[in-house]
Motif scaffolding. Sequence first.
Motif, PDB file in Angstrom:
ATOM      1  N   MET A  13       0.849  -1.194   0.000  1.00 52.26           N
ATOM      2  CA  MET A  13       0.000   0.000   0.000  1.00 52.26           C
ATOM      3  C   MET A  13       0.885   1.244   0.000  1.00 52.26           C
ATOM      4  SD  MET A  13      -1.297  -0.082   4.002  1.00 52.26           S
ATOM      5  CE  MET A  13      -0.930  -1.845   4.257  1.00 52.26           C
ATOM      6  N   ARG A  14       0.367   2.340  -0.524  1.00 55.10           N
ATOM      7  CA  ARG A  14       1.085   3.604  -0.507  1.00 55.10           C
ATOM      8  C   ARG A  14       0.846   4.313   0.827  1.00 55.10           C
ATOM      9  NH1 ARG A  14       2.396   4.780  -5.924  1.00 55.10           N
ATOM     10  NH2 ARG A  14       2.717   2.723  -6.869  1.00 55.10           N
ATOM     11  N   LEU A  15       1.555   5.394   1.048  1.00 59.62           N
ATOM     12  CA  LEU A  15       1.487   6.107   2.316  1.00 59.62           C
ATOM     13  C   LEU A  15       0.072   6.588   2.629  1.00 59.62           C
ATOM     14  CD1 LEU A  15       3.146   7.128   4.707  1.00 59.62           C
ATOM     15  CD2 LEU A  15       3.596   9.218   3.419  1.00 59.62           C
ATOM     16  N   ALA A  16      -0.643   7.056   1.618  1.00 59.59           N
ATOM     17  CA  ALA A  16      -2.001   7.560   1.833  1.00 59.59           C
ATOM     18  C   ALA A  16      -2.920   6.452   2.337  1.00 59.59           C
ATOM     19  CB  ALA A  16      -2.547   8.163   0.543  1.00 59.59           C
ATOM     20  N   GLU A  17      -2.759   5.247   1.782  1.00 65.89           N
ATOM     21  CA  GLU A  17      -3.603   4.131   2.221  1.00 65.89           C
ATOM     22  C   GLU A  17      -3.206   3.678   3.627  1.00 65.89           C
ATOM     23  OE1 GLU A  17      -4.941  -0.427   1.007  1.00 65.89           O
ATOM     24  OE2 GLU A  17      -3.643   0.721  -0.351  1.00 65.89           O
ATOM     25  N   LEU A  18      -1.904   3.678   3.906  1.00 58.66           N
ATOM     26  CA  LEU A  18      -1.443   3.337   5.256  1.00 58.66           C
ATOM     27  C   LEU A  18      -2.039   4.300   6.274  1.00 58.66           C
ATOM     28  CD1 LEU A  18       0.433   1.640   7.093  1.00 58.66           C
ATOM     29  CD2 LEU A  18       2.253   3.293   6.584  1.00 58.66           C
ATOM     30  N   VAL A  47      -3.822   7.227  11.257  1.00 57.96           N
ATOM     31  CA  VAL A  47      -2.708   8.103  11.655  1.00 57.96           C
ATOM     32  C   VAL A  47      -2.430   9.069  10.509  1.00 57.96           C
ATOM     33  CG1 VAL A  47      -0.292   8.198  12.375  1.00 57.96           C
ATOM     34  CG2 VAL A  47      -1.731   6.268  13.078  1.00 57.96           C
ATOM     35  N   PRO A  48      -2.376  10.368  10.789  1.00 53.44           N
ATOM     36  CA  PRO A  48      -2.111  11.343   9.718  1.00 53.44           C
ATOM     37  C   PRO A  48      -0.785  11.080   9.011  1.00 53.44           C
ATOM     38  CG  PRO A  48      -2.860  12.454  11.708  1.00 53.44           C
ATOM     39  CD  PRO A  48      -2.619  11.023  12.083  1.00 53.44           C
ATOM     40  N   ILE A  49      -0.721  11.429   7.736  1.00 55.93           N
ATOM     41  CA  ILE A  49       0.498  11.223   6.948  1.00 55.93           C
ATOM     42  C   ILE A  49       1.693  11.917   7.582  1.00 55.93           C
ATOM     43  CG2 ILE A  49       1.625  11.786   4.749  1.00 55.93           C
ATOM     44  CD1 ILE A  49      -1.024  11.228   3.352  1.00 55.93           C
ATOM     45  N   ALA A  50       1.493  13.150   8.054  1.00 53.08           N
ATOM     46  CA  ALA A  50       2.597  13.896   8.665  1.00 53.08           C
ATOM     47  C   ALA A  50       3.147  13.163   9.891  1.00 53.08           C
ATOM     48  CB  ALA A  50       2.133  15.292   9.053  1.00 53.08           C
ATOM     49  N   THR A  51       2.257  12.534  10.665  1.00 53.15           N
ATOM     50  CA  THR A  51       2.694  11.791  11.861  1.00 53.15           C
ATOM     51  C   THR A  51       3.456  10.535  11.464  1.00 53.15           C
ATOM     52  OG1 THR A  51       0.778  12.614  13.086  1.00 53.15           O
ATOM     53  CG2 THR A  51       1.907  10.706  13.994  1.00 53.15           C
ATOM     54  N   ILE A  52       2.977   9.850  10.424  1.00 53.87           N
ATOM     55  CA  ILE A  52       3.693   8.659   9.942  1.00 53.87           C
ATOM     56  C   ILE A  52       5.100   9.038   9.486  1.00 53.87           C
ATOM     57  CG2 ILE A  52       3.738   6.839   8.197  1.00 53.87           C
ATOM     58  CD1 ILE A  52       0.688   6.883   8.212  1.00 53.87           C
ATOM     59  N   LYS A  53       5.218  10.143   8.765  1.00 59.78           N
ATOM     60  CA  LYS A  53       6.538  10.595   8.313  1.00 59.78           C
ATOM     61  C   LYS A  53       7.444  10.905   9.510  1.00 59.78           C
ATOM     62  CE  LYS A  53       5.195  12.484   3.816  1.00 59.78           C
ATOM     63  NZ  LYS A  53       5.081  13.719   2.987  1.00 59.78           N
ATOM     64  N   VAL A 112       0.959  -0.421  16.932  1.00 61.95           N
ATOM     65  CA  VAL A 112       1.681  -0.611  18.199  1.00 61.95           C
ATOM     66  C   VAL A 112       2.298   0.704  18.660  1.00 61.95           C
ATOM     67  CG1 VAL A 112       3.675  -1.732  19.276  1.00 61.95           C
ATOM     68  CG2 VAL A 112       2.149  -3.060  17.808  1.00 61.95           C
ATOM     69  N   VAL A 113       2.950   1.405  17.742  1.00 63.36           N
ATOM     70  CA  VAL A 113       3.562   2.705  18.062  1.00 63.36           C
ATOM     71  C   VAL A 113       2.511   3.664  18.597  1.00 63.36           C
ATOM     72  CG1 VAL A 113       4.675   4.748  17.067  1.00 63.36           C
ATOM     73  CG2 VAL A 113       5.460   2.457  16.421  1.00 63.36           C
ATOM     74  N   ARG A 114       1.373   3.702  17.916  1.00 66.56           N
ATOM     75  CA  ARG A 114       0.300   4.618  18.320  1.00 66.56           C
ATOM     76  C   ARG A 114      -0.200   4.271  19.724  1.00 66.56           C
ATOM     77  NH1 ARG A 114      -0.195   9.616  16.630  1.00 66.56           N
ATOM     78  NH2 ARG A 114      -2.286  10.245  15.994  1.00 66.56           N
TER      79      ARG A 114
END
Length: 214
Positions: free
Chosen positions: A1-6, A12-18, A49-51
């Motif tokens: 999956m791409r970042l948007a789908e993750l 979790v917002p994209i900015a937080t994942i980054k 898990v991180v969240r």
Amino acid sequence: MRLAELSKRSGVPIATIKYYLREGLLAPGRQINARTAEYDEDHLRRLRVVRALIQIGRLPVATAREVLGHIDDDSLGRTIRMGAALWALPQVPEPDEDDEFVQSARGEVEQLLERLGWSNAQALSTISPAYRSLVVGLAAFRRLGYSWDIELTLPYARLMHEVAMLDLNFVETHPTDEEKVEIALLGTVLLEPVLHALRRVAQEEETARRYGFE
């Protein structure tokens, strides 16, 4: 999956994942080109898990990174790996060994472990944060003038041993060492508030039974 789908599947917002990627809490995705990476179900699981550690467990990012590093360290045996992950969690400060109440509480804890036959806990006493927390808690009782002694502590300890056996029985239902360590950690971070709440609810119930609502 791409970042948007993750992001969509995890909530979790994209900015937080980054941010988690930059901080080493989440492994990089498989690079497709210079600007795009692909992520899989393992990334989704680790992200959850991180969240949980950060949002529910209230762990600082640096602590979460250290804890996850121990989970991932397959060079360690299961017991050491599990202990290292749990000991990396926030702990009480070192007690003042010159404090008479600390000295008294430490002697009481030693007697308690002897009565229980918990030889492993005795062997770990000089390095275990849990042992230290027990000493600090009992010392606080003494400092306040409450006579909370070994006879009062023993039945609580025996009940906690039953809880520990339930914990480990559940841990053993997971197939890999990594999953076992991970669920032991999450059980500590996520289940302890549940056990705390259950104790409070039980106290409310028993108080009402004994004294009514007057």
